[in-house]
Design a protein around this motif. Structure first.
Motif, PDB file in Angstrom:
ATOM      1  N   ALA A  29     -13.653 -23.381  18.333  1.00  0.00           N
ATOM      2  CA  ALA A  29     -12.408 -22.730  18.308  1.00  0.00           C
ATOM      3  C   ALA A  29     -12.368 -21.536  17.254  1.00  0.00           C
ATOM      4  O   ALA A  29     -12.800 -21.605  16.369  1.00  0.00           O
ATOM      5  N   THR A  30     -12.177 -20.284  17.841  1.00  0.00           N
ATOM      6  CA  THR A  30     -12.337 -18.926  17.135  1.00  0.00           C
ATOM      7  C   THR A  30     -10.966 -18.665  16.771  1.00  0.00           C
ATOM      8  O   THR A  30     -10.073 -18.650  17.750  1.00  0.00           O
ATOM      9  N   ALA A  31     -10.683 -17.648  15.817  1.00  0.00           N
ATOM     10  CA  ALA A  31      -9.161 -17.263  15.498  1.00  0.00           C
ATOM     11  C   ALA A  31      -8.951 -15.752  16.125  1.00  0.00           C
ATOM     12  O   ALA A  31      -8.309 -14.956  15.715  1.00  0.00           O
ATOM     13  N   HIS A  32      -9.762 -15.584  17.320  1.00  0.00           N
ATOM     14  CA  HIS A  32      -9.480 -14.001  17.884  1.00  0.00           C
ATOM     15  C   HIS A  32      -8.087 -13.966  18.337  1.00  0.00           C
ATOM     16  O   HIS A  32      -7.473 -15.087  18.777  1.00  0.00           O
ATOM     17  N   THR A  33      -7.471 -12.979  18.108  1.00  0.00           N
ATOM     18  CA  THR A  33      -5.859 -12.691  18.355  1.00  0.00           C
ATOM     19  C   THR A  33      -5.948 -11.569  19.525  1.00  0.00           C
ATOM     20  O   THR A  33      -6.674 -10.991  19.714  1.00  0.00           O
ATOM     21  N   LEU A  34      -4.590 -11.367  19.974  1.00  0.00           N
ATOM     22  CA  LEU A  34      -4.275 -10.071  20.960  1.00  0.00           C
ATOM     23  C   LEU A  34      -4.644  -8.852  20.236  1.00  0.00           C
ATOM     24  O   LEU A  34      -5.155  -8.200  20.818  1.00  0.00           O
ATOM     25  N   ASN A  46     -17.878 -23.252  26.031  1.00  0.00           N
ATOM     26  CA  ASN A  46     -17.232 -24.206  25.214  1.00  0.00           C
ATOM     27  C   ASN A  46     -16.312 -23.564  23.951  1.00  0.00           C
ATOM     28  O   ASN A  46     -16.118 -24.184  23.306  1.00  0.00           O
ATOM     29  N   ILE A  47     -16.103 -22.067  24.095  1.00  0.00           N
ATOM     30  CA  ILE A  47     -15.453 -21.446  23.104  1.00  0.00           C
ATOM     31  C   ILE A  47     -14.059 -21.127  23.655  1.00  0.00           C
ATOM     32  O   ILE A  47     -13.569 -20.710  24.679  1.00  0.00           O
ATOM     33  N   VAL A  48     -13.148 -21.743  22.685  1.00  0.00           N
ATOM     34  CA  VAL A  48     -11.652 -21.556  23.087  1.00  0.00           C
ATOM     35  C   VAL A  48     -10.909 -20.623  21.934  1.00  0.00           C
ATOM     36  O   VAL A  48     -11.298 -20.808  20.825  1.00  0.00           O
ATOM     37  N   ARG A  49      -9.943 -19.853  22.366  1.00  0.00           N
ATOM     38  CA  ARG A  49      -9.386 -19.005  21.388  1.00  0.00           C
ATOM     39  C   ARG A  49      -7.849 -19.179  21.561  1.00  0.00           C
ATOM     40  O   ARG A  49      -7.122 -18.346  22.188  1.00  0.00           O
ATOM     41  N   PRO A  50      -7.411 -20.301  20.805  1.00  0.00           N
ATOM     42  CA  PRO A  50      -5.727 -20.574  21.110  1.00  0.00           C
ATOM     43  C   PRO A  50      -4.828 -19.340  20.635  1.00  0.00           C
ATOM     44  O   PRO A  50      -3.721 -19.396  21.054  1.00  0.00           O
ATOM     45  N   LEU A  51      -5.306 -18.341  19.707  1.00  0.00           N
ATOM     46  CA  LEU A  51      -4.284 -17.246  19.235  1.00  0.00           C
ATOM     47  C   LEU A  51      -4.607 -16.109  20.002  1.00  0.00           C
ATOM     48  O   LEU A  51      -3.829 -15.197  19.788  1.00  0.00           O
ATOM     49  N   LEU A  87     -12.619  -3.674  29.887  1.00  0.00           N
ATOM     50  CA  LEU A  87     -11.363  -3.486  29.755  1.00  0.00           C
ATOM     51  C   LEU A  87     -10.471  -4.972  29.773  1.00  0.00           C
ATOM     52  O   LEU A  87      -9.254  -4.830  29.686  1.00  0.00           O
ATOM     53  N   ARG A  88     -10.983  -5.801  29.846  1.00  0.00           N
ATOM     54  CA  ARG A  88     -10.330  -7.290  30.091  1.00  0.00           C
ATOM     55  C   ARG A  88     -10.492  -7.805  28.726  1.00  0.00           C
ATOM     56  O   ARG A  88      -9.486  -8.845  28.445  1.00  0.00           O
ATOM     57  N   GLY A  89     -11.051  -7.296  27.673  1.00  0.00           N
ATOM     58  CA  GLY A  89     -10.821  -7.687  26.197  1.00  0.00           C
ATOM     59  C   GLY A  89     -11.619  -8.813  26.014  1.00  0.00           C
ATOM     60  O   GLY A  89     -12.686  -9.104  26.734  1.00  0.00           O
ATOM     61  N   ILE A  90     -11.152  -9.749  25.119  1.00  0.00           N
ATOM     62  CA  ILE A  90     -11.802 -10.952  24.640  1.00  0.00           C
ATOM     63  C   ILE A  90     -11.176 -12.193  25.566  1.00  0.00           C
ATOM     64  O   ILE A  90     -10.176 -12.390  25.431  1.00  0.00           O
ATOM     65  N   PRO A  91     -11.936 -12.770  26.074  1.00  0.00           N
ATOM     66  CA  PRO A  91     -11.557 -13.773  27.361  1.00  0.00           C
ATOM     67  C   PRO A  91     -11.209 -15.104  26.327  1.00  0.00           C
ATOM     68  O   PRO A  91     -11.532 -15.391  25.361  1.00  0.00           O
ATOM     69  N   PRO A  92      -9.887 -15.588  26.817  1.00  0.00           N
ATOM     70  CA  PRO A  92      -9.531 -16.940  26.243  1.00  0.00           C
ATOM     71  C   PRO A  92     -10.313 -18.065  26.118  1.00  0.00           C
ATOM     72  O   PRO A  92     -10.454 -18.814  25.281  1.00  0.00           O
TER      73      PRO A  92
END
Length: 467
Positions: free
Chosen positions: A124-129, A158-163, A149-154
């Motif tokens: 889990a990483t803390a990448h934001t909008l 196995n990497i998830v970005r809840p924020l 142009l799609r930015g950072i994928p959610p």
């Protein structure tokens, strides 16, 4: 509670929409100590059934790094969570691999996170909008397509970005409302790096133009994600239709819409562990149009076009082939030769009796291949030409030029370019077969120690022996 009107429900919705986490998951949470990662850790601790490990990487870049590591350790201890840390020298790693410190830090972080998560865990990483918006703007400045142009994928593997749907302001509000303390990385407040300039100079101007920019860019990135999914579907269907016993029909490839063809080729590269770049795609398209030829797209991997077909194939080194190899010029007694395979050897000989050589008639080729040993930084790496190579030949006007363009001007066909010998030091190319020395390391009248690089053909196409 106030936070339940902003960050908390948005993060929960993202987790549910993208099926990021479920009860029983082991989660390695990347925590730098900044507001984003502290908020992420607090959020995950409020969810039930997760086995959380706090992971902190000390990049060894700033004097505050030790204090930040201690802060995160206390944070984990206060919550009764497992804590794992690692210290690395990101700057040295970047120098060794000739990449930026930012790239080195990202690679080292994810290596560390993968080690912490193990085979079955999640990261889990803390990448934001806000991070995703900055990424899109950075990609635009460098040139990009749908993926950029799609930015950072959610979710990625196995990497998830809840924020990922939350802005940085929402994160800071959450920390304040929850009474969470955090540390501030001083480099985030400066414009030392490209992302910092985007964050501190460009983004405020854009938000002034349109305060609703985060929502607008979120919609854009979602559309680009959908567009990429559609393009991938079309590429998969085209690949199936064009398949000819593991190869692809060349004319069919050329007839595809450019975005579909590009995605198909990129997927082929990814499946074979090859790096992806616009320059590499251009070279692949060039041999496709010519109807024959090959491009080296990775270590031991070729993109080959022949007999109306195209595809990737492995190329095993010939017996006695030594690419790539490292040379420590300071530890050699010249002259010396190195076998290179495919009937070539590199001879490096000293420049002696400078005054006498000045008065002799020296042909242009020999002059172009003379180097100043004192300007070579570190060891020399010998390899073959690679996509993206650039140099400033001593005989060419100021400025560097793509080696591909130099080959085109010299009339060297694509299938022969991949065998050109290139020498580079820690700062870049110093010499290339057929094009001579780079201006940075070229021999000058005041050179104290010089040498000449010369390619010689070995008898009957055999390798020479190192002397």
């Amino acid at each position: 509670m106030a936070e339940q009107e902003t960050l908390y429900p948005k993060a929960l919705a993202a987790i549910q929409t993208h099926q990021m986490l479920r009860s029983g998951d082991r989660v390695a949470v990347g925590v730098s100590g900044g507001a984003d990662s502290v908020a992420l850790l607090d959020l995950l601790c409020r969810l039930e059934g997760l086995e959380i490990t706090v992971c902190h990487l000390n990049h060894g870049l700033r004097p505050e790094a030790g204090e930040e590591e201690a802060f995160v350790r206390r944070l984990a201890e206060d919550r009764g969570l497992a804590f794992v840390s690692r210290r690395v020298d990101a700057a040295a790693w970047a120098r060794d691999r000739r990449c930026t410190v930012e790239e080195a830090g990202r690679e080292l972080r994810y290596r560390f996170f993968r080690d912490c998560a193990g085979e079955d865990g999640k990261i889990a990483t803390a990448h934001t909008l806000s991070d995703s918006m900055e990424t899109v703007l950075l990609n635009l400045t460098r040139g990009t397509g749908i993926k950029g142009l799609r930015g950072i994928p959610p979710v990625r593997g196995n990497i998830v970005r809840p924020l990922i749907t939350c802005t940085r302001r929402e994160v800071e509000d959450y920390c304040r409302e929850r009474g969470l303390s955090f540390v501030t990385d001083p480099t985030n407040l400066t414009s030392q790096y490209s992302r910092g300039r985007i964050r501190n100079q460009v983004m405020p101007q854009l938000l002034e133009l349109n305060p609703g920019l985060p929502a607008a860019m979120a919609r854009l990135m979602a559309r680009m994600e959908d567009q990429l999914a559609l393009t991938r579907e079309l590429a998969a269907a085209a690949r199936k239709d064009l398949d000819r016993d593991g190869w692809l029909d060349r004319e069919g490839l050329l007839a595809l819409a450019p975005p579909v063809r590009e995605e198909l080729l990129l997927e082929m590269l990814a499946e074979n562990g090859c790096k992806q770049s616009a320059r590499l795609l251009e070279e692949m398209l060039e041999v496709l149009r010519r109807g024959k030829g090959k491009v080296q797209v990775g270590e031991g991997v070729l993109f080959l076009v022949k007999d109306g077909l195209a595809g990737l194939t492995t190329c095993r080194p010939q017996p006695g082939e030594f690419f790539p190899r490292e040379i420590d010029l300071a530890g050699l007694v010249l002259p010396v030769s190195f076998p290179l395979g495919v009937g070539k050897q590199l001879v490096i000989r000293p420049i002696t009796e400078k005054k006498r050589e000045k008065t002799e008639k020296i042909n242009k080729s020999a002059l172009n291949n003379r180097l100043d040993c004192g300007r070579i930084i570190g060891t020399i790496q010998l390899r073959t030409k690679a996509p993206g190579d650039r140099m400033a030949p001593v005989w060419r006007r100021a400025g560097s030029h793509p080696l591909k363009k130099l080959c085109q001007e010299a009339g060297i066909p694509p299938e022969e370019r991949q065998h050109l010998v290139v020498a580079e030091d820690s700062q870049g190319i110093i010499w290339a077969e057929g094009f001579g020395a780079d201006r940075r390391c070229a021999w000058r009248s005041d050179t104290a120690a010089g040498c000449v690089f010369e390619i010689r053909r070995t008898e009957d196409g055999k390798n020479g022996e190192a002397q």
